[in-house]
Scaffold this motif. Structure first.
Motif, PDB file in Angstrom:
ATOM      1  N   ASP A 231      -6.583  11.980  -2.939  1.00 18.55           N
ATOM      2  CA  ASP A 231      -5.802  13.174  -3.276  1.00 18.55           C
ATOM      3  C   ASP A 231      -4.378  12.721  -3.573  1.00 18.55           C
ATOM      4  O   ASP A 231      -3.607  12.420  -2.655  1.00 18.55           O
ATOM      5  CB  ASP A 231      -5.813  14.179  -2.122  1.00 18.55           C
ATOM      6  CG  ASP A 231      -7.160  14.867  -1.961  1.00 18.55           C
ATOM      7  OD1 ASP A 231      -7.689  15.358  -2.976  1.00 18.55           O
ATOM      8  OD2 ASP A 231      -7.688  14.898  -0.830  1.00 18.55           O
ATOM      9  N   LEU A 232      -4.023  12.652  -4.842  1.00 20.43           N
ATOM     10  CA  LEU A 232      -2.698  12.196  -5.229  1.00 20.43           C
ATOM     11  C   LEU A 232      -1.648  13.234  -4.861  1.00 20.43           C
ATOM     12  O   LEU A 232      -1.789  14.418  -5.188  1.00 20.43           O
ATOM     13  CB  LEU A 232      -2.653  11.918  -6.734  1.00 20.43           C
ATOM     14  CG  LEU A 232      -3.496  10.737  -7.236  1.00 20.43           C
ATOM     15  CD1 LEU A 232      -3.400  10.624  -8.764  1.00 20.43           C
ATOM     16  CD2 LEU A 232      -3.049   9.436  -6.592  1.00 20.43           C
ATOM     17  N   ARG A 233      -0.598  12.783  -4.196  1.00 20.47           N
ATOM     18  CA  ARG A 233       0.525  13.635  -3.825  1.00 20.47           C
ATOM     19  C   ARG A 233       1.704  13.339  -4.737  1.00 20.47           C
ATOM     20  O   ARG A 233       1.751  12.291  -5.394  1.00 20.47           O
ATOM     21  CB  ARG A 233       0.921  13.386  -2.371  1.00 20.47           C
ATOM     22  CG  ARG A 233      -0.211  13.510  -1.370  1.00 20.47           C
ATOM     23  CD  ARG A 233      -0.832  14.887  -1.377  1.00 20.47           C
ATOM     24  NE  ARG A 233      -1.867  15.032  -0.355  1.00 20.47           N
ATOM     25  CZ  ARG A 233      -2.688  16.064  -0.263  1.00 20.47           C
ATOM     26  NH1 ARG A 233      -2.594  17.054  -1.144  1.00 20.47           N
ATOM     27  NH2 ARG A 233      -3.607  16.130   0.678  1.00 20.47           N
ATOM     28  N   ALA A 234       2.671  14.231  -4.778  1.00 17.22           N
ATOM     29  CA  ALA A 234       3.881  13.976  -5.552  1.00 17.22           C
ATOM     30  C   ALA A 234       4.536  12.688  -5.048  1.00 17.22           C
ATOM     31  O   ALA A 234       4.720  12.514  -3.842  1.00 17.22           O
ATOM     32  CB  ALA A 234       4.845  15.151  -5.437  1.00 17.22           C
ATOM     33  N   GLY A 235       4.849  11.789  -5.968  1.00 17.21           N
ATOM     34  CA  GLY A 235       5.433  10.506  -5.596  1.00 17.21           C
ATOM     35  C   GLY A 235       4.425   9.391  -5.451  1.00 17.21           C
ATOM     36  O   GLY A 235       4.807   8.245  -5.183  1.00 17.21           O
ATOM     37  N   ASP A 236       3.137   9.690  -5.606  1.00 18.11           N
ATOM     38  CA  ASP A 236       2.100   8.651  -5.562  1.00 18.11           C
ATOM     39  C   ASP A 236       1.969   7.989  -6.929  1.00 18.11           C
ATOM     40  O   ASP A 236       1.900   8.670  -7.964  1.00 18.11           O
ATOM     41  CB  ASP A 236       0.749   9.251  -5.175  1.00 18.11           C
ATOM     42  CG  ASP A 236       0.640   9.563  -3.692  1.00 18.11           C
ATOM     43  OD1 ASP A 236       1.595   9.250  -2.957  1.00 18.11           O
ATOM     44  OD2 ASP A 236      -0.402  10.105  -3.285  1.00 18.11           O
ATOM     45  N   LEU A 237       1.896   6.667  -6.923  1.00 19.11           N
ATOM     46  CA  LEU A 237       1.696   5.879  -8.135  1.00 19.11           C
ATOM     47  C   LEU A 237       0.377   5.147  -8.005  1.00 19.11           C
ATOM     48  O   LEU A 237       0.225   4.265  -7.151  1.00 19.11           O
ATOM     49  CB  LEU A 237       2.845   4.889  -8.327  1.00 19.11           C
ATOM     50  CG  LEU A 237       2.679   3.806  -9.407  1.00 19.11           C
ATOM     51  CD1 LEU A 237       2.456   4.423 -10.774  1.00 19.11           C
ATOM     52  CD2 LEU A 237       3.883   2.873  -9.411  1.00 19.11           C
ATOM     53  N   LEU A 238      -0.599   5.508  -8.833  1.00 17.37           N
ATOM     54  CA  LEU A 238      -1.914   4.883  -8.826  1.00 17.37           C
ATOM     55  C   LEU A 238      -1.981   3.860  -9.949  1.00 17.37           C
ATOM     56  O   LEU A 238      -1.714   4.178 -11.108  1.00 17.37           O
ATOM     57  CB  LEU A 238      -3.012   5.933  -8.997  1.00 17.37           C
ATOM     58  CG  LEU A 238      -4.452   5.412  -9.032  1.00 17.37           C
ATOM     59  CD1 LEU A 238      -4.817   4.732  -7.714  1.00 17.37           C
ATOM     60  CD2 LEU A 238      -5.431   6.542  -9.340  1.00 17.37           C
ATOM     61  N   LEU A 239      -2.361   2.642  -9.602  1.00 16.33           N
ATOM     62  CA  LEU A 239      -2.488   1.549 -10.558  1.00 16.33           C
ATOM     63  C   LEU A 239      -3.913   1.034 -10.510  1.00 16.33           C
ATOM     64  O   LEU A 239      -4.441   0.765  -9.417  1.00 16.33           O
ATOM     65  CB  LEU A 239      -1.525   0.409 -10.191  1.00 16.33           C
ATOM     66  CG  LEU A 239      -0.041   0.773 -10.101  1.00 16.33           C
ATOM     67  CD1 LEU A 239       0.723  -0.305  -9.338  1.00 16.33           C
ATOM     68  CD2 LEU A 239       0.539   0.960 -11.495  1.00 16.33           C
ATOM     69  N   LEU A 240      -4.541   0.887 -11.682  1.00 15.53           N
ATOM     70  CA  LEU A 240      -5.899   0.352 -11.665  1.00 15.53           C
ATOM     71  C   LEU A 240      -6.196  -0.468 -12.907  1.00 15.53           C
ATOM     72  O   LEU A 240      -5.677  -0.217 -13.998  1.00 15.53           O
ATOM     73  CB  LEU A 240      -6.922   1.464 -11.468  1.00 15.53           C
ATOM     74  CG  LEU A 240      -7.058   2.593 -12.483  1.00 15.53           C
ATOM     75  CD1 LEU A 240      -8.059   2.229 -13.568  1.00 15.53           C
ATOM     76  CD2 LEU A 240      -7.512   3.866 -11.785  1.00 15.53           C
ATOM     77  N   ASN A 241      -7.034  -1.462 -12.707  1.00 16.62           N
ATOM     78  CA  ASN A 241      -7.528  -2.345 -13.754  1.00 16.62           C
ATOM     79  C   ASN A 241      -8.746  -1.676 -14.379  1.00 16.62           C
ATOM     80  O   ASN A 241      -9.783  -1.525 -13.733  1.00 16.62           O
ATOM     81  CB  ASN A 241      -7.899  -3.689 -13.124  1.00 16.62           C
ATOM     82  CG  ASN A 241      -8.460  -4.690 -14.115  1.00 16.62           C
ATOM     83  OD1 ASN A 241      -8.886  -4.340 -15.209  1.00 16.62           O
ATOM     84  ND2 ASN A 241      -8.485  -5.949 -13.728  1.00 16.62           N
TER      85      ASN A 241
END
Length: 355
Positions: free
Chosen positions: A278-288
């Motif tokens: 659950d992405l929250r404000a300020g979350d940075l998701l990085l994926l290959n």
């Protein structure tokens, strides 16, 4: 003949290493999460002030213009984990609410410079994308997944690395899920070995109107490719695979192809393999995107435009390494000869940094 036999055997060998993971094993662990410390946030704020001082447009901002003397080492470790490790990292705690969207965009772009080379995300040449609902239907061939609130099944994007920074969350729903492509490959090998060879066949993906006039409206690529050393690179988007069938030049999908797609979808969605976030404000998701597929649940948005779900998106190419078949290099902009030199990328949004 022996060489051919060995090559065929390699394709049927199970994948191994850190890119093979199960979401059920990671759900209650945090080694894939970086929670930014007060010192790291202070360094990011200092870098933003330096970038403002240099008075550059966003797309001309380089890592040298966004100095992170201590955090650069952490970003280097993240880059290593993305390319050679588990394939994804979640960074939590970036400031996005108080400084506002322009400042958050500058921070997002500046951090991205340490991880790869930004590439265009659509045929208009946009380098910094905005993910929000536009009310369009995914059934429309001109609609991309980031423009709709509808559920997005597991798929991969068109660049080596995907970066998503959450600015605002929806009223409800919108959960993001990740799954290891190598774990899916191994599940296909275990459950339906007769379908494994089809993973390596060439398929045709709808380009959804994101192509230059002289280019075909579809792209050909295998679902899976083995890299030197045996690592797996996978490309999958069932929606685009099936909508490409609207073109008469594209070979018809066979019943066994649909069985393979059904199996990939079922395995990816299983509680054992997928990891829900659950992405929250300020979350940075990085994926290959070579090693991790992602999905998103349908969401209900807020009524006020200024409160609606909004994420920033970057597509990044690995800076030093080309994959089999070349790097996933984004979308060729219309009427633009895209340079291979990062310093001469077309500037589509010459907005200066906020002061």
């Amino acid at each position: 003949m022996t060489g051919t036999t060995d090559a065929a055997a390699a394709l049927h060998a199970p994948c191994s290493g850190p890119s093979v993971w199960r979401g059920g094993d990671l759900a209650n662990r945090e080694e894939w999460i970086l929670r930014l410390s007060s010192d790291q946030l202070a360094e990011i704020d200092s870098a933003l002030r330096e970038a403002r001082r240099r008075d550059l447009t966003l797309l001309k901002l380089t890592a040298a213009d966004f100095p992170l003397p201590a955090l650069a080492g952490e970003l280097e470790r993240i880059a290593e984990a993305l390319e050679h490790g588990r394939g994804f990292v979640l960074v939590k705690g970036l400031p996005v609410e108080q400084p506002g969207e322009p400042a958050a965009s500058a921070v997002f772009w500046g951090l991205g410079q340490y991880l790869g080379r930004p590439v265009p995300q659509n045929a208009d040449g946009h380098m910094l994308g905005h993910v929000r609902d536009t009310g369009r239907s995914l059934a429309d061939p001109a609609t991309r997944g980031y423009q709709t609130r509808a559920e997005l099944p597991f798929h991969t994007d068109g660049a080596d690395l995907l970066a998503l920074l959450s600015l605002r969350t929806p009223r409800s729903g919108g959960r993001t899920s990740l799954v290891s492509s190598a774990a899916i490959h191994n599940a296909v090998l275990d459950l339906r070995p007769d379908l494994t060879e089809r993973l390596y066949r060439t398929y045709f993906f709808d380009r959804r109107e994101e192509h230059a006039p002289e280019e075909p409206p579809y792209a050909a690529a295998p679902l899976a490719a083995r890299l030197p050393g045996g690592a797996l690179s996978m490309r999958y988007n069932r929606c685009y695979l099936e909508s490409a069938q609207r073109f008469s030049q594209v070979p018809r999908l066979e019943p066994a192809d649909l069985e393979l797609f059904d199996l990939i979808d079922a395995v990816a969605a299983s509680h054992k393999l997928r990891l829900d976030i659950d992405l929250r404000a300020g979350d940075l998701l990085l994926l290959n995107t070579h090693t991790v597929m992602h999905a998103r649940a349908e969401f209900e948005d807020r009524d006020q435009p200024e409160l609606k779900r909004h994420l920033l998106r970057l597509w990044l190419a690995f800076p030093h390494r080309l994959r089999i078949g070349g790097a996933r290099d984004g979308v060729t902009p219309r009427d633009v000869i895209r340079p291979r030199n990062a310093a001469s990328q077309p500037e589509t949004s010459p907005r200066r940094l906020p002061t």
